[in-house]
Design an enzyme around this catalytic site. Structure first.
Site, PDB file in Angstrom:
ATOM      1  N   LYS A 149      45.175  43.189  34.000  1.00 23.97           N
ATOM      2  CA  LYS A 149      43.959  42.757  33.312  1.00 23.97           C
ATOM      3  C   LYS A 149      44.307  41.567  32.422  1.00 23.97           C
ATOM      4  CE  LYS A 149      41.076  46.886  33.363  1.00 23.97           C
ATOM      5  NZ  LYS A 149      39.891  46.207  33.916  1.00 23.97           N
ATOM      6  N   LYS A 257      32.734  50.225  42.617  1.00 25.32           N
ATOM      7  CA  LYS A 257      32.889  51.366  41.720  1.00 25.32           C
ATOM      8  C   LYS A 257      31.693  52.288  41.964  1.00 25.32           C
ATOM      9  CE  LYS A 257      35.398  49.128  37.908  1.00 25.32           C
ATOM     10  NZ  LYS A 257      35.565  47.769  38.430  1.00 25.32           N
TER      11      LYS A 257
END
Length: 352
Positions: A149, A257
C-alpha cells in the site's frame, strides 16, 4: 423462515494504515437464517460494511437490515441492490442454510483439502521502518506476490522499499503489486507510474481518486504498467453502469471485493463483463472476519483464476472466529477437520 442480525466490532492487533487514515477497529455485522421450528441449525453470513468506502454506511443501513428481517418473516423480497454488504451477507447465509448449515458455501476440491489458493502478502502502510519490517517478513514467510500500500508517506521512501525487493529478487521470483487507494493526482501520478515500471512492478490499483474517469482512461491508455480499478467499481449497481465504466476507462484489471460490489452475484456480473471486454480480474477480501473470509475463499476456489488473489488470512484481529481457513506459506487452504465454532456465533448480540 426467520432472519436475525448481529453487529460486531473487529479489533485490530496493530493499527492498519491506508491513504484514508489509520484503523484500530472495524464494524461488521452477521446474518443468520433458520427455520423457526429448528433454530439450532442456521445459515451464517457476514455483511462486512466498510465505513469510508461502503456507500451504504449511513443511517439507512440499520433500517434496511430491519426491513430485510421483516420481509424474510413475511416471505417478501427486499431490494438490496444499493446495499452490497447486506446482499453479500444474505447470500452467504442462504447458501450455508441450503447446504446443510455446515459452513460449506461452495462444494469443490478446495473444501476437501485437495486444492489451495495462491494469495499475495499485504504490506500495510506505516512509517518507513514499519513498512520495511513488514515487507521483509512477507518475503521471509515465502510470499511470491507482495502487495504494498502506497501513497501515505513520501514517494521516495516507498520507492526505496520496492527497490530493496527488486535488488534481491526478479519479477519471476517475487511479483510486486502496489495499491495507491487514490493517493496520487494528475500532477504527480505519471512520474510514479514510470518509476514503478522501471522497478518491474506488476500493476497499480486505483492510482487516483474515484470519479476521475477521463484521467483514469488516459492513464490506462498511456501508463507503462497495468492499472487495476478497485474503489472505482463501488456504486456501479446496474449492468449498464458496469459496462460503461469498462468501455470508458478500458482498465487492464479490475479488483473485486464482494462485500463492496454486491456479493457473489454482483461480483459474478463484473467478471462476466470483464471477460467479454478482455479485462483481467482478481478478488480481494475487505477486512471480513473469518466468517466472511471462509465464504469468499470457497467462492474464489471455484472460479478457476490463474492470478494470485488478494484474500486475507484472518490474522489481523484479536477477536476473530475459529475457522477452517488456514495459511500455509503463501497459500490459503481449507482444513476439513476444523469448522466454524457455532458457540462463538451463538453468543453474539442477535437482533430481530
Amino acid at each position: 423462515m426467520k432472519l436475525q442480525f448481529a453487529p460486531y466490532v473487529l479489533k485490530f492487533k496493530a493499527p492498519a494504515g491506508t491513504s484514508r487514515g489509520v484503523m484500530n477497529e472495524k464494524l461488521t455485522a452477521f446474518l443468520r437464517i433458520f427455520d423457526e421450528n429448528d433454530p439450532e441449525h442456521y445459515g451464517i453470513g457476514e455483511a462486512a460494511i466498510f465505513p469510508g468506502l461502503s456507500l451504504e454506511a449511513d443511517e439507512r443501513y440499520f433500517y434496511k437490515m430491519v426491513e430485510l428481517v421483516t420481509n424474510v418473516k413475511l416471505g417478501m423480497p427486499t431490494d438490496l441492490s444499493h446495499f452490497p454488504s447486506i446482499q453479500a451477507g444474505f447470500e452467504q447465509a442462504l447458501m450455508d442454510f441450503s447446504s446443510g448449515c455446515k459452513g460449506i458455501y461452495f462444494d469443490s476440491p478446495f473444501v476437501k483439502g485437495e486444492e489451495a489458493i495462491d494469495i499475495n502478502g499485504l504490506v500495510w502502510m506505516g512509517n518507513y521502518d514499519e513498512m520495511l519490517e513488514r515487507l521483509e517478513n512477507k518475503i521471509r514467510e515465502g510470499f511470491r506476490c507482495i502487495k504494498i500500500k502506497i501513497g501515505a508517506i513520501e514517494w521516495d521512501k516507498e520507492k526505496d522499499l520496492i527497490s530493496r525487493v527488486r535488488s534481491q529478487f526478479s519479477r519471476d521470483v517475487v511479483e510486486i503489486r502496489v495499491d495507491a487507494n487514490g493517493g496520487f493526482n494528475a500532477e504527480n501520478v505519471m512520474p510514479v507510474l514510470i518509476q514503478l515500471a522501471e522497478l518491474d512492478v506488476h500493476s497499480i490499483e486505483q492510482p487516483v481518486k474515484t470519479g476521475n474517469t477521463e484521467l483514469l482512461a488516459q492513464l490506462c491508455k498511456t501508463s507503462p504498467i497495468p492499472i487495476a480499478l478497485d474503489e472505482e467499481l463501488i456504486g456501479k449497481f446496474s449492468p449498464e453502469e458496469k459496462q460503461k465504466l469498462l468501455l470508458d476507462v478500458k482498465p487492464q484489471f479490475i479488483v473485486l471485493k464482494p462485500s463492496l460490489v454486491g456479493g457473489f452475484s454482483g461480483s459474478s456480473e463484473w467478471i462476466s463483463l470483464a471477460n467479454e471486454n478482455g479485462v483481467g480480474w482478481w478478488v480481494t477480501s475487505a477486512l471480513e472476519s473469518n466468517i466472511g473470509l471462509n465464504a469468499i475463499s470457497q467462492w474464489v476456489a471455484t472460479l478457476g483464476s490463474k492470478l494470485t488473489q488478494g484474500l486475507g488470512t484472518g490474522g489481523l484481529f484479536t477477536n476473530n472466529f475459529t475457522s477452517p481457513i488456514e495459511l500455509k506459506g503463501d497459500r490459503l487452504i481449507y482444513n476439513p477437520s476444523v469448522s466454524l465454532d457455532r458457540s462463538q456465533i451463538d453468543s453474539l448480540d442477535w437482533r430481530d
